[in-house]
Design an enzyme around this catalytic site. Structure first.
Site, mmCIF file in Angstrom:
data_model
loop_
_atom_site.group_PDB
_atom_site.id
_atom_site.type_symbol
_atom_site.label_atom_id
_atom_site.label_comp_id
_atom_site.label_asym_id
_atom_site.label_seq_id
_atom_site.Cartn_x
_atom_site.Cartn_y
_atom_site.Cartn_z
ATOM 1 N N TRP A 1 -3.630 -1.989 -1.380
ATOM 2 C CA TRP A 1 -3.571 -3.283 -2.069
ATOM 3 C C TRP A 1 -4.036 -4.277 -1.030
ATOM 4 O O TRP A 1 -3.344 -4.541 -0.046
ATOM 5 C CB TRP A 1 -2.145 -3.583 -2.528
ATOM 6 C CG TRP A 1 -2.010 -4.929 -3.203
ATOM 7 C CD1 TRP A 1 -2.520 -5.313 -4.413
ATOM 8 C CD2 TRP A 1 -1.335 -6.086 -2.688
ATOM 9 N NE1 TRP A 1 -2.193 -6.603 -4.684
ATOM 10 C CE2 TRP A 1 -1.475 -7.113 -3.648
ATOM 11 C CE3 TRP A 1 -0.625 -6.350 -1.529
ATOM 12 C CZ2 TRP A 1 -0.923 -8.386 -3.477
ATOM 13 C CZ3 TRP A 1 -0.074 -7.619 -1.362
ATOM 14 C CH2 TRP A 1 -0.238 -8.612 -2.330
ATOM 15 N N GLU B 1 10.536 -15.289 -18.061
ATOM 16 C CA GLU B 1 10.193 -13.864 -17.935
ATOM 17 C C GLU B 1 9.159 -13.463 -18.989
ATOM 18 O O GLU B 1 8.210 -12.730 -18.703
ATOM 19 C CB GLU B 1 11.448 -13.002 -18.050
ATOM 20 C CG GLU B 1 11.211 -11.517 -18.059
ATOM 21 C CD GLU B 1 10.484 -10.977 -16.831
ATOM 22 O OE1 GLU B 1 10.357 -11.727 -15.835
ATOM 23 O OE2 GLU B 1 9.995 -9.835 -16.887
ATOM 24 N N ARG C 1 1.699 1.313 -6.400
ATOM 25 C CA ARG C 1 2.040 0.262 -5.421
ATOM 26 C C ARG C 1 0.812 -0.548 -5.035
ATOM 27 O O ARG C 1 0.885 -1.690 -4.647
ATOM 28 C CB ARG C 1 2.613 0.909 -4.164
ATOM 29 C CG ARG C 1 3.898 1.642 -4.412
ATOM 30 C CD ARG C 1 4.144 2.674 -3.344
ATOM 31 N NE ARG C 1 4.267 2.060 -2.047
ATOM 32 C CZ ARG C 1 5.424 2.007 -1.377
ATOM 33 N NH1 ARG C 1 6.498 2.521 -1.930
ATOM 34 N NH2 ARG C 1 5.492 1.463 -0.209
ATOM 35 N N CYS D 1 0.841 -1.193 0.000
ATOM 36 C CA CYS D 1 0.000 0.000 0.000
ATOM 37 C C CYS D 1 0.882 1.252 0.000
ATOM 38 O O CYS D 1 2.074 1.172 0.203
ATOM 39 C CB CYS D 1 -0.862 0.015 1.263
ATOM 40 S SG CYS D 1 -1.813 -1.479 1.452
ATOM 41 N N LYS E 1 5.598 -11.826 -18.018
ATOM 42 C CA LYS E 1 5.171 -10.517 -18.544
ATOM 43 C C LYS E 1 3.790 -10.634 -19.167
ATOM 44 O O LYS E 1 2.906 -9.824 -18.945
ATOM 45 C CB LYS E 1 6.194 -10.062 -19.584
ATOM 46 C CG LYS E 1 6.735 -8.678 -19.612
ATOM 47 C CD LYS E 1 6.953 -7.889 -18.379
ATOM 48 C CE LYS E 1 7.248 -8.491 -17.149
ATOM 49 N NZ LYS E 1 7.822 -8.426 -15.997
ATOM 50 N N ASN F 1 0.483 0.122 6.159
ATOM 51 C CA ASN F 1 1.027 -0.712 5.087
ATOM 52 C C ASN F 1 1.693 -1.893 5.767
ATOM 53 O O ASN F 1 2.509 -1.715 6.661
ATOM 54 C CB ASN F 1 2.045 0.076 4.250
ATOM 55 C CG ASN F 1 2.682 -0.817 3.172
ATOM 56 O OD1 ASN F 1 2.036 -1.757 2.705
ATOM 57 N ND2 ASN F 1 3.923 -0.560 2.836
ATOM 58 N N GLY F 2 1.309 -3.109 5.343
ATOM 59 C CA GLY F 2 1.910 -4.313 5.947
ATOM 60 C C GLY F 2 0.822 -5.300 6.282
ATOM 61 O O GLY F 2 -0.272 -5.244 5.740
ATOM 62 N N HIS G 1 8.395 -33.661 -22.706
ATOM 63 C CA HIS G 1 8.116 -34.431 -21.471
ATOM 64 C C HIS G 1 6.800 -34.017 -20.827
ATOM 65 O O HIS G 1 6.648 -34.091 -19.610
ATOM 66 C CB HIS G 1 9.271 -34.247 -20.480
ATOM 67 C CG HIS G 1 10.581 -34.738 -21.000
ATOM 68 N ND1 HIS G 1 10.871 -36.073 -21.187
ATOM 69 C CD2 HIS G 1 11.650 -34.053 -21.469
ATOM 70 C CE1 HIS G 1 12.086 -36.194 -21.696
ATOM 71 N NE2 HIS G 1 12.589 -34.991 -21.883
ATOM 72 N N LYS H 1 3.091 -3.369 -6.906
ATOM 73 C CA LYS H 1 4.431 -3.141 -7.446
ATOM 74 C C LYS H 1 5.492 -3.795 -6.577
ATOM 75 O O LYS H 1 6.463 -4.324 -7.080
ATOM 76 C CB LYS H 1 4.716 -1.637 -7.550
ATOM 77 C CG LYS H 1 6.070 -1.331 -8.140
ATOM 78 C CD LYS H 1 6.202 -1.879 -9.558
ATOM 79 C CE LYS H 1 7.582 -1.696 -10.128
ATOM 80 N NZ LYS H 1 7.744 -2.409 -11.410
ATOM 81 N N GLU I 1 0.885 -11.602 -16.480
ATOM 82 C CA GLU I 1 0.558 -10.652 -15.397
ATOM 83 C C GLU I 1 -0.172 -9.411 -15.914
ATOM 84 O O GLU I 1 -0.839 -8.731 -15.142
ATOM 85 C CB GLU I 1 1.794 -10.264 -14.610
ATOM 86 C CG GLU I 1 2.808 -9.411 -15.326
ATOM 87 C CD GLU I 1 3.949 -8.992 -14.399
ATOM 88 O OE1 GLU I 1 3.739 -8.841 -13.194
ATOM 89 O OE2 GLU I 1 5.056 -8.828 -14.904
#
Ligand code: AGP
Length: 610
Positions: free
Chosen positions: A75, A483, A27, A2, A487, A101-102, A506, A605, A490
């Site tokens: 968030w 990656e 964020r 947050c 990308k 925040n947390g 496999h 973020k 997300e």
């Protein structure tokens, strides 16, 4: 993660708080709110949705004259994104407003214990903090004592901003594990969870340390330890440049940041390889110490992990050195007999990722030394590390990491060069050749961005119809495949998996049919032919193939539905170029699907909770 922002001073707080929130919105952005201290009471405005919606509410309402305020963009961890769950939260008597925040790990037990005395309105962990402090105030404790007693019962991570209705002009801050700092202006002060929010007004900051409480007014700050002892932190000057909340000519921060990569690469080269050798400054890991390293453990999360995993293919070339790459959330539970000759390279754009911080603390307890590769000065990671290499990428606002990824890789490549030279694993001539290739990267990145943009946009339009993607690579391109998949998934929400190409037969090959697309990464190395075989296996099952390669003419005709050609480059540098079309591809697919590109659903973020 947050965003917390507070202001006290001579100017009208509401406008400043909204501007600060806008810079923190990357964020966390599912809901937001503001509390203003009018001197008589606390006026609270909050809403589900973005900061722009809160600004509209404040515009439509008559804002009472006020002298200070706190603000928050959320968030969600506990409780869905709703207006009731948005911060700030009040105590029962409306004597205080609080933002957090947390994550409070023991909130359920506390909630059960206080439910009979307090009317709890939300389903958040945060609200119980406001009630605890309000309860201690009610028992006659001072504000400071009430805060310290509350902090003593909380378990977990918390950065708090607090207003008390009978203390106009004063903001309290509390820090434990989540980042929090005070900004010192002329006749005004700020509280923030991230320096980017206050750079437009001040660059003078006091970074609170863990288990500290701050009392802030327009003249300055007092800081106490959780034991109540006064401490005297030294203010620092933040070197980070204020970044514009405007996107300039770009529609999204993500695209702006993709295009900043050549400049970032050039900045890294000039800072660390400006001379004919790599140099990270005085106080960095000495050549003698580099010689004593026996093992390197690379730890990071998400995109940062993919950057670290790529660099493993270089570090393992160094004689007498063993190298492992782990996601932070797994590394911290390993049963390894660590020692002082182990170097942990911890990579983090934000420097506040809880899993990576936990991995670093675990490694330090085992006696390892820590080298941080990080993009944010004075972050928790850089304060915990023995050595730091800053990635110099500038603030990265798009939640999907782009310029930070290539900057991390570039810095790791130079760290490899430094350690390899220090141990005599490569000679001066080899270093010179490597650097000469590295110095071509910014130009080549620029060339790709200008020459491939329209082609990638058109390919993305065609490929955004597919319901599932595989990304395949071999060797150093395997982490790149991971990656590329991250990308895409997300920001487009399309299922996408990165795989070692040799593994396709496999199992994953069962996915291949005319409705699936496979992105193949082919650099001009000994594995090129094997990648071509993979493409043949895919084609034989009607899969759609997008090839990204620096040897386009060597791809047999008809094997790839589309080919994105890159400038020829040594295989070890291929990821620094191929990342760009992968990022652009994800961007344009998501854009075609109308996704919220800079603020994808459910993401934040920096994830400061475990
Ligand atoms: C990257 O696109 C993601 N947003 C995410 O995986 C990120 O890389 C990860 O959370 C690590 O963040 P950090 O680099 O700030 O530690």
């Amino acid at each position: 993660m947050c965003g917390i922002f507070g202001y006290t001073g001579k100017r009208k707080p509401a406008g400043i708080l909204l501007e600060g929130l806008k810079k923190l919105e990357y964020r966390g952005y599912d809901s937001c709110g503001i509390a203003l201290n009018t001197g008589q009471r606390l006026a609270v405005f909050k809403t589900k949705g973005p900061v722009s919606k809160l600004a509209g509410i404040l515009r439509d309402r008559k804002i009472p004259a006020c002298c200070c305020g706190i603000a928050h963009t959320r968030w969600a961890t506990h409780g869905t994104p709703t207006r009731i769950n948005a911060h700030p939260h009040l105590d029962c008597w409306k004597k205080l407003a609080l933002v957090h925040n947390g994550i409070i790990e023991n909130f359920a037990g506390i909630k059960k214990k206080i439910a009979s005395e307090h009317k709890i309105k939300s389903s958040t962990d945060t609200e119980i903090i406001a009630h605890l402090i309000g309860g201690f105030l009610r028992k006659g404790l001072s504000k400071k004592r009430a805060i310290l007693k509350t902090a003593a019962v909380l378990r977990g991570s918390f950065a708090l901003g607090i207003l008390f209705s009978d203390e106009p002009g004063v903001i309290w801050g509390v820090k434990k594990e989540s980042p929090l700092m005070a900004g010192l202006g002329r006749g005004e002060c700020f509280l923030s969870s991230d320096s980017v929010a206050m750079l437009s007004w001040t660059k003078k900051a006091v970074y609170l340390k863990d288990e500290e409480v701050a009392r802030i007014n327009p003249q300055g700050i007092e800081v106490f330890s959780f034991r109540g002892k006064k401490v005297f932190p030294q203010p620092v000057v933040i070197k980070q440049e204020a970044f514009s909340t405007e996107k300039g000519r770009f529609q999204h921060f993500m695209l702006k940041e993709i295009f900043e990569q050549p400049k970032v690469s050039a900045g890294i080269l000039s800072r660390y390889a400006g001379r004919s050798e790599v140099w990270f400054g005085k106080g960095f890991l000495s050549r003698q110490a580099a010689n004593k390293i026996r093992r390197i453990f690379i730890v990071a999360c998400g995109t940062a992990y993919h950057a670290g995993f790529s660099s493993k293919y270089l570090f393992e070339r160094i004689k007498g050195l063993s190298v492992e790459a782990d996601v932070s959330s797994e590394f911290r539970y390993r049963k390894v007999d660590f020692n002082r000759n182990d170097l942990v390279i911890a990579i983090s754009q934000s420097g506040e990722t809880a899993d990576t911080l936990a991995a670093v603390n675990f490694a330090k307890q085992q006696g390892c030394r820590i080298l941080a590769v990080c993009n944010v000065e004075n972050s928790a990671l850089t304060r915990a590390a023995d050595f730091v290499v800053y990635t110099l990428a500038g603030p990265e606002i798009g939640v999907a990491s782009t310029k930070a990824f290539t900057a991390q890789m570039f810095c790791l490549y130079l760290i490899y060069l430094y350690i390899a030279r220090a141990r005599g694993s490569i000679v001066k001539e080899q270093e010179t050749v490597f650097l000469a290739k590295a110095k071509k990267i910014p130009l080549l990145q620029n060339k790709i961005l200008t020459q491939s943009l329209n082609q990638v946009r058109s390919i993305a339009r065609q490929f955004s119809q597919y319901g599932c993607f595989l990304f395949l690579g071999r060797g150093i391109n395997f982490p790149l495949a991971l990656e590329g998949a991250l990308k895409l998934k997300e920001i487009s929400y399309i299922p996408a998996e990165g795989y070692a190409a040799g593994e396709m037969k496999h199992g994953p090959i069962a996915l291949i049919d005319e409705y699936r697309a496979v992105v193949c990464l082919l650099s001009s190395d000994s594995l090129f032919e094997k990648m071509v075989s993979n493409m043949q296996e895919i084609k034989a099952r009607k899969g759609k193939v997008l090839a990204i390669t620096d040897r386009p003419s060597a791809v047999p005709k008809g094997l790839a539905d589309k080919v994105i050609a890159l400038p020829k480059i040594s295989p070890e540098f291929f990821p620094l170029l191929a990342s760009l079309p992968l990022q652009l591809f994800a961007y344009f697919v998501a854009k075609n699907l109308g996704r919220a590109i800079d603020k994808p659903r459910n993401l934040a973020k920096s994830v400061t909770v475990e």
